[in-house]
Design an enzyme around this catalytic site. Structure first.
Site, PDB file in Angstrom:
ATOM      1  N   ALA A 125       0.824  -1.207   0.000  1.00  0.00           N
ATOM      2  CA  ALA A 125       0.000   0.000   0.000  1.00  0.00           C
ATOM      3  C   ALA A 125       0.864   1.265   0.000  1.00  0.00           C
ATOM      4  O   ALA A 125       0.594   2.219  -0.738  1.00  0.00           O
ATOM      5  CB  ALA A 125      -0.923  -0.010   1.219  1.00  0.00           C
TER       6      ALA A 125
ATOM      7  N   GLY B  84       4.177   1.755  -0.881  1.00  0.00           N
ATOM      8  CA  GLY B  84       4.951   1.948  -2.108  1.00  0.00           C
ATOM      9  C   GLY B  84       4.054   2.374  -3.263  1.00  0.00           C
ATOM     10  O   GLY B  84       4.388   3.299  -4.019  1.00  0.00           O
TER      11      GLY B  84
ATOM     12  N   LYS C 189       9.413   7.115  15.251  1.00  0.00           N
ATOM     13  CA  LYS C 189       8.360   6.294  14.634  1.00  0.00           C
ATOM     14  C   LYS C 189       8.181   4.987  15.407  1.00  0.00           C
ATOM     15  O   LYS C 189       7.061   4.480  15.533  1.00  0.00           O
ATOM     16  CB  LYS C 189       8.663   6.017  13.164  1.00  0.00           C
TER      17      LYS C 189
ATOM     18  N   ASN D   4       5.139   2.540  16.455  1.00  0.00           N
ATOM     19  CA  ASN D   4       5.074   1.195  15.868  1.00  0.00           C
ATOM     20  C   ASN D   4       5.209   0.085  16.900  1.00  0.00           C
ATOM     21  O   ASN D   4       4.549  -0.943  16.799  1.00  0.00           O
ATOM     22  CB  ASN D   4       6.185   1.012  14.829  1.00  0.00           C
TER      23      ASN D   4
ATOM     24  N   ASN E  68       1.763  -1.697  16.481  1.00  0.00           N
ATOM     25  CA  ASN E  68       1.883  -2.823  15.548  1.00  0.00           C
ATOM     26  C   ASN E  68       1.769  -4.138  16.302  1.00  0.00           C
ATOM     27  O   ASN E  68       1.026  -5.030  15.917  1.00  0.00           O
ATOM     28  CB  ASN E  68       3.227  -2.772  14.795  1.00  0.00           C
TER      29      ASN E  68
ATOM     30  N   GLU F 231       7.248  -8.240  10.822  1.00  0.00           N
ATOM     31  CA  GLU F 231       8.529  -7.520  10.744  1.00  0.00           C
ATOM     32  C   GLU F 231       9.169  -7.437  12.140  1.00  0.00           C
ATOM     33  O   GLU F 231       9.446  -6.350  12.640  1.00  0.00           O
ATOM     34  CB  GLU F 231       8.291  -6.121  10.177  1.00  0.00           C
TER      35      GLU F 231
END
Lengths: 305, 305
Positions: free
Chosen positions: B10, B12, B184, B188, B192, B270
């Site tokens: 999404a 990129g 960030k 995250n 996340n 990730e």
């Protein structure tokens, strides 16, 4: 002995059945399995062979259960709002009440209502799950450790221990009830919560090095929290944890802790008894159980607000 | 400018589409959406109106994409084993590579392969999800902050920032890339992981007082870990967290973070970029991020061993 069993989940049904087979007059307060058990009896599967009891004295209301000598409480702690009313009808004579519920705060509730001298507490060391209605699966262990709420040795705890042992339930009477309660929390706090949260059994969790380290770190926090309560002697930190992990892998690795089953079946979790009250007692002594608090926060997520 | 977009999720696709509309020669390395996008184009829904690009230059292999001036990397960090080989064909001339991937360690990987002077990093501040093949939903924000991997201000970062701004993508060039990466992570790391673990969106989590406290505590740990790295100036502890929580509730409360979607769709997480490397860097400076480590352990449970 005349015994009322309050809270007929796997643990209450199993111990009650053993006591009945040993010749005691056992009366069960039943709910969802009332019809199945009163018509077809109770079946217990065990590692050493199964047994069936044809005639069970089942009741829907504790006011109909008559006078007893001992009330054995194995109710889920999340149902404690009803506990005092359930037990009250038995408290006219000189009956004692022994709660083997999970976590902390149960004896306090009973003592506030009926006086500390009536109350004993115990921890059930057992792997047992319910099967279809009227069936209990006994998977591992099957012992009880108990003591006076007021502490100290007593003739009554010795008598009760003898009764359980004679019924094939290994039982020790201890002088320090709080110590055995905290020792059991060392297992319950990591495994009940992590199994409920992840949906995996203890063996699956212990196979992951990062999870195994987390479980050990949670246990260390609980030990620190317990030892800050001024137990009769401290719970040892290192050997105790390693032995508990090894014993879990050996004996109850594939066992689904009760909280995991509660979550899977959409019931509330015993968060107050197993997490909230221990966190409060530890904090009162200046012990911050950071990981336990985080696990508790994660578990609240699935609960009703 | 000739721009290759590597990693057409999404993020990129959205930034690439904006750059193409602004007149740049944008070439996309596509995988699962190759057929849909090369035949029917790309549709972007945005809060301020949707747009469609009929003709997209899509490729299946970066060796066929020709020479470019900028490689924009938006690949999932769990696919980094292939990143260097994907980028290598562009590194013959003097192209720069800007990675806006999540977490830490991405610039280091590229710098080790192609030299630090080629590498820039950025953080994408955007809420965007993929829809059906060929469709991207842009939900909130849509900014980039970028800097030189080697640190310091540079004409190149100013040029790139000007290019993004001209394309309708708010962009700041900063001197301290590590600071914006850690800033960030403050978002995250809690959101996340907790959204992936619980299956709930940020707003649902923030509505529970215990979870809100946990999120704030995780953020405080990340700030302490980041500030121990010797950033150009420290990330403030208190105001920063409260503002980030309020902004999240206001703007991205119902947004599903990428890691939550990865878990729901059965992809790997990730974890190395967002948890492992930050934990290692913090530990190297003597900062133990206890709750972050626990969250990481819980997230590993669902991953392949």
């Amino acid at each position: 002995m005349r015994i009322a069993v309050i809270g007929a989940g796997a643990v209450g049904l199993y111990f009650g059945a053993r006591l009945q087979i040993a010749g005691h007059d056992v009366r069960f307060l039943l709910r969802r399995d009332y019809d199945a058990i009163t018509t077809a009896g109770l079946t217990v599967t065990t590692p050493s062979g199964d047994f069936h009891i044809e005639k069970i004295q089942g009741f829907r209301d504790s006011r109909e259960m008559g006078e007893v000598d001992l009330v054995l409480v194995a109710l889920k702690a999340f149902a404690n709002a009803h506990l005092v009313e359930m037990v009250r009808p038995f408290m006219r004579g000189d009956a004692a009440v022994l709660t083997i519920q999970n976590g902390l705060g149960n004896e306090e509730l009973l003592a506030a209502a009926f006086g500390a001298e009536r109350v004993l507490g115990g921890v059930a060391l057992i792997g047992a799950n319910r099967g279809e209605p009227g069936v209990v699966h006994h998977l591992a262990y099957g012992a009880i450790r108990l003591g006076e709420f007021g502490g100290g040795p007593s003739p009554r705890t010795e008598q009760l221990a003898a009764m359980f042992n004679a019924a094939g339930i290994r039982c020790d009477a201890v002088a320090d009830l709080r110590k055995i309660r905290w020792e059991k929390l060392v297992w319950n706090i990591p495994f009940n919560g992590l199994c409920a949260l992840t949906g995996h059994t203890p063996a699956i969790l212990l196979a992951r090095p990062a999870m195994r380290r987390l479980i050990a770190a949670l246990m260390a926090e609980v030990i620190a929290g317990g030892n800050a309560q001024g137990l009769s002697e401290p719970i040892p930190q290192n050997g105790f944890i390693e032995e508990m992990l090894a014993r879990t892998e050996r004996n109850t690795g594939s066992y689904r802790p009760s909280m995991m089953i509660d979550r899977l079946e959409g019931r509330p979790l015993e968060l107050e008894a197993i997490y909230q009250i221990p966190l409060q007692l530890a904090a009162k002594q200046g012990i911050e159980m950071v990981r336990v608090e985080m696990l508790h926060a994660l578990l609240t997520q699935g609960e009703p607000t």
